[in-house]
Design a protein around this motif. Structure first.
Motif, mmCIF file in Angstrom:
data_model
loop_
_atom_site.group_PDB
_atom_site.id
_atom_site.type_symbol
_atom_site.label_atom_id
_atom_site.label_comp_id
_atom_site.label_asym_id
_atom_site.label_seq_id
_atom_site.Cartn_x
_atom_site.Cartn_y
_atom_site.Cartn_z
ATOM 1 N N THR A 217 -17.655 5.710 -13.418
ATOM 2 C CA THR A 217 -17.473 4.539 -14.266
ATOM 3 C C THR A 217 -18.812 3.834 -14.455
ATOM 4 O O THR A 217 -19.802 4.185 -13.807
ATOM 5 N N PRO A 218 -18.894 2.831 -15.350
ATOM 6 C CA PRO A 218 -20.160 2.119 -15.568
ATOM 7 C C PRO A 218 -20.762 1.567 -14.285
ATOM 8 O O PRO A 218 -20.046 1.240 -13.327
ATOM 9 N N GLU A 219 -22.098 1.442 -14.268
ATOM 10 C CA GLU A 219 -22.829 1.019 -13.076
ATOM 11 C C GLU A 219 -22.722 -0.492 -12.866
ATOM 12 O O GLU A 219 -23.720 -1.221 -12.936
ATOM 13 N N ILE A 220 -21.523 -0.933 -12.596
ATOM 14 C CA ILE A 220 -21.243 -2.348 -12.330
ATOM 15 C C ILE A 220 -20.601 -2.438 -10.956
ATOM 16 O O ILE A 220 -19.507 -1.917 -10.746
ATOM 17 N N ILE A 221 -21.285 -3.065 -10.016
ATOM 18 C CA ILE A 221 -20.844 -3.021 -8.622
ATOM 19 C C ILE A 221 -19.455 -3.628 -8.447
ATOM 20 O O ILE A 221 -18.623 -3.097 -7.702
ATOM 21 N N GLU A 222 -19.154 -4.729 -9.162
ATOM 22 C CA GLU A 222 -17.846 -5.369 -9.019
ATOM 23 C C GLU A 222 -16.722 -4.442 -9.491
ATOM 24 O O GLU A 222 -15.639 -4.412 -8.901
ATOM 25 N N LEU A 223 -16.987 -3.697 -10.553
ATOM 26 C CA LEU A 223 -16.005 -2.739 -11.074
ATOM 27 C C LEU A 223 -15.708 -1.661 -10.043
ATOM 28 O O LEU A 223 -14.550 -1.332 -9.776
ATOM 29 N N LYS A 224 -16.751 -1.114 -9.452
ATOM 30 C CA LYS A 224 -16.565 -0.047 -8.468
ATOM 31 C C LYS A 224 -15.883 -0.569 -7.200
ATOM 32 O O LYS A 224 -15.054 0.115 -6.599
ATOM 33 N N GLN A 225 -16.225 -1.786 -6.792
ATOM 34 C CA GLN A 225 -15.573 -2.381 -5.620
ATOM 35 C C GLN A 225 -14.070 -2.533 -5.855
ATOM 36 O O GLN A 225 -13.260 -2.205 -4.982
ATOM 37 N N ARG A 226 -13.700 -3.055 -7.029
ATOM 38 C CA ARG A 226 -12.281 -3.236 -7.357
ATOM 39 C C ARG A 226 -11.559 -1.896 -7.426
ATOM 40 O O ARG A 226 -10.433 -1.753 -6.936
ATOM 41 N N LEU A 227 -12.209 -0.919 -8.021
ATOM 42 C CA LEU A 227 -11.605 0.398 -8.190
ATOM 43 C C LEU A 227 -11.332 1.056 -6.844
ATOM 44 O O LEU A 227 -10.215 1.535 -6.581
ATOM 45 N N PHE A 228 -12.323 1.064 -5.976
ATOM 46 C CA PHE A 228 -12.147 1.684 -4.665
ATOM 47 C C PHE A 228 -11.116 0.931 -3.827
ATOM 48 O O PHE A 228 -10.333 1.545 -3.097
ATOM 49 N N SER A 229 -11.128 -0.372 -3.917
ATOM 50 C CA SER A 229 -10.154 -1.170 -3.178
ATOM 51 C C SER A 229 -8.727 -0.844 -3.629
ATOM 52 O O SER A 229 -7.816 -0.703 -2.802
ATOM 53 N N GLU A 230 -8.547 -0.700 -4.946
ATOM 54 C CA GLU A 230 -7.214 -0.414 -5.472
ATOM 55 C C GLU A 230 -6.724 0.972 -5.064
ATOM 56 O O GLU A 230 -5.596 1.123 -4.603
ATOM 57 N N ILE A 231 -7.577 1.973 -5.220
ATOM 58 C CA ILE A 231 -7.108 3.334 -4.916
ATOM 59 C C ILE A 231 -6.978 3.569 -3.419
ATOM 60 O O ILE A 231 -6.277 4.485 -2.991
ATOM 61 N N ASP A 232 -7.624 2.724 -2.614
ATOM 62 C CA ASP A 232 -7.465 2.826 -1.164
ATOM 63 C C ASP A 232 -5.990 2.667 -0.780
ATOM 64 O O ASP A 232 -5.510 3.273 0.176
ATOM 65 N N GLY A 233 -5.257 1.863 -1.559
ATOM 66 C CA GLY A 233 -3.837 1.658 -1.288
ATOM 67 C C GLY A 233 -2.939 2.718 -1.887
ATOM 68 O O GLY A 233 -1.750 2.785 -1.550
ATOM 69 N N TYR A 234 -3.471 3.540 -2.792
ATOM 70 C CA TYR A 234 -2.675 4.566 -3.448
ATOM 71 C C TYR A 234 -2.831 5.949 -2.818
ATOM 72 O O TYR A 234 -1.907 6.775 -2.888
#
Length: 314
Positions: A90-107
């Motif tokens: 995904t785009p090189e935006i740290i907040e985006l990647k943090q949210r993404l990893f946090s979300e999929i951690d639960g899936y």
């Protein structure tokens, strides 16, 4: 063993990553929310596979089965819940990647390995919001563009994961034809991009000084250093030439070479003028609209030739 792959983002890098795994028989869930990208990505991958078949990289008869290995998703949970390995592009935006990893951690399953294709963002920052156990299964896996042709993959080994997990990912990459670089320290740019920027800095400086034309500077690189670099690394080149010679030449040249710590002004000027290279029709060279596809194909054809030859130097 890693079997099921999920790729998050179907843009420039993501679609090529998914394509590569699919080429080697892995089932790939490709997640994308942009309707524009979703509607065109499978056509893009098919066109690349047809071109690869025309140039002897894959068999034409395999194209449909490769495409069938890829399933498009716009629902994140469905895309990742059964994956053994998830890589985001995904785009090189740290907040985006943090949210993404946090979300999929639960899936995802407990043993699912998370990876990022980044070469500029810190792993510690990206995994800031995931569980402690997941941090032991997170890494950077940096590909080069075009992902389905460039044989390098830089894999992080920064101390957060055990050797067994790393080896599992390394084996996966070897199975899909990648030459892996084990990166031991989290530095911006990792290894390959830092080397490339060192070369680029001097190339742009030579242009700025008017030492030679863009064409001649590229000729000097292609048929000088890069000719050797296609099959030989810098450290082996130095050993072959003699470290005493390299030391002397370094003393003579490095003090008069470019050492600036920001992008070259001539590069910044091109950007401000909208001269971005192939994508805009002009950069250091001109790219007429009617020849863009031909020029891209010629570029990729050269990469395919190198890819075939490089297998003799592993």
């Amino acid at each position: 063993m890693i079997r099921n792959i999920a790729v998050l983002g179907a843009g420039t890098m993501g679609h090529g990553i998914a394509e590569t795994f699919a080429m080697y028989g892995y089932p790939v869930n490709l997640y994308e929310t942009s309707e524009k990208i979703k509607s065109s990505v499978m056509g893009t991958i098919k066109a690349e596979l047809i071109f690869a078949a025309e140039n002897g990289l894959v068999n034409k008869s395999e194209i449909e089965s490769i495409l069938n290995n890829i399933t498009l998703y716009d629902d994140l949970k469905s895309a990742v819940e059964n994956a053994d390995y998830v890589i985001e592009a995904t785009p090189e935006i740290i907040e985006l990647k943090q949210r993404l990893f946090s979300e999929i951690d639960g899936y995802c399953k407990e043993d699912t390995i998370f990876a990022s294709n980044t070469s500029s963002l810190a792993l510690n920052e990206m995994m800031k919001n995931v569980s402690e156990s997941r941090k032991e299964k997170m890494m950077v896996c940096h590909w080069y563009n075009p992902a389905h042709l460039m044989p390098i993959a830089e894999l992080s080994y920064f101390g957060n994961m055990n050797e067994e997990t790393y080896k599992n990912v390394e084996e996966l990459y070897h199975k899909v034809g990648k030459q892996t670089v084990k990166v031991l320290k989290d530095v911006p740019g990792l290894v390959a991009n830092r080397i490339q920027q060192g070369v680029a800095r001097e190339v742009f400086s030579l242009i700025e000084m008017g030492v030679a034309s863009p064409k001649d500077i590229d000729t000097a690189l292609k048929f000088g250093p890069a000719f050797r670099y296609a099959t030989t690394g810098q450290l082996e080149v130095a050993d072959m030439g003699g470290l005493d010679i390299w030391c002397t030449v370094g003393d003579n040249l490095l003090s008069v070479m470019d050492n600036r710590t920001e992008a070259n002004p001539i590069l910044r000027q091109k950007v401000s003028e909208g001269k971005l290279g192939l994508k805009s029709g002009e950069g250091f060279f001109e790219y007429p609209a009617e020849k863009v596809e031909e020029l891209k194909n010629n570029f990729n054809k050269r990469l395919i030739t190198q890819l075939k030859v490089s297998k003799n130097y592993i």
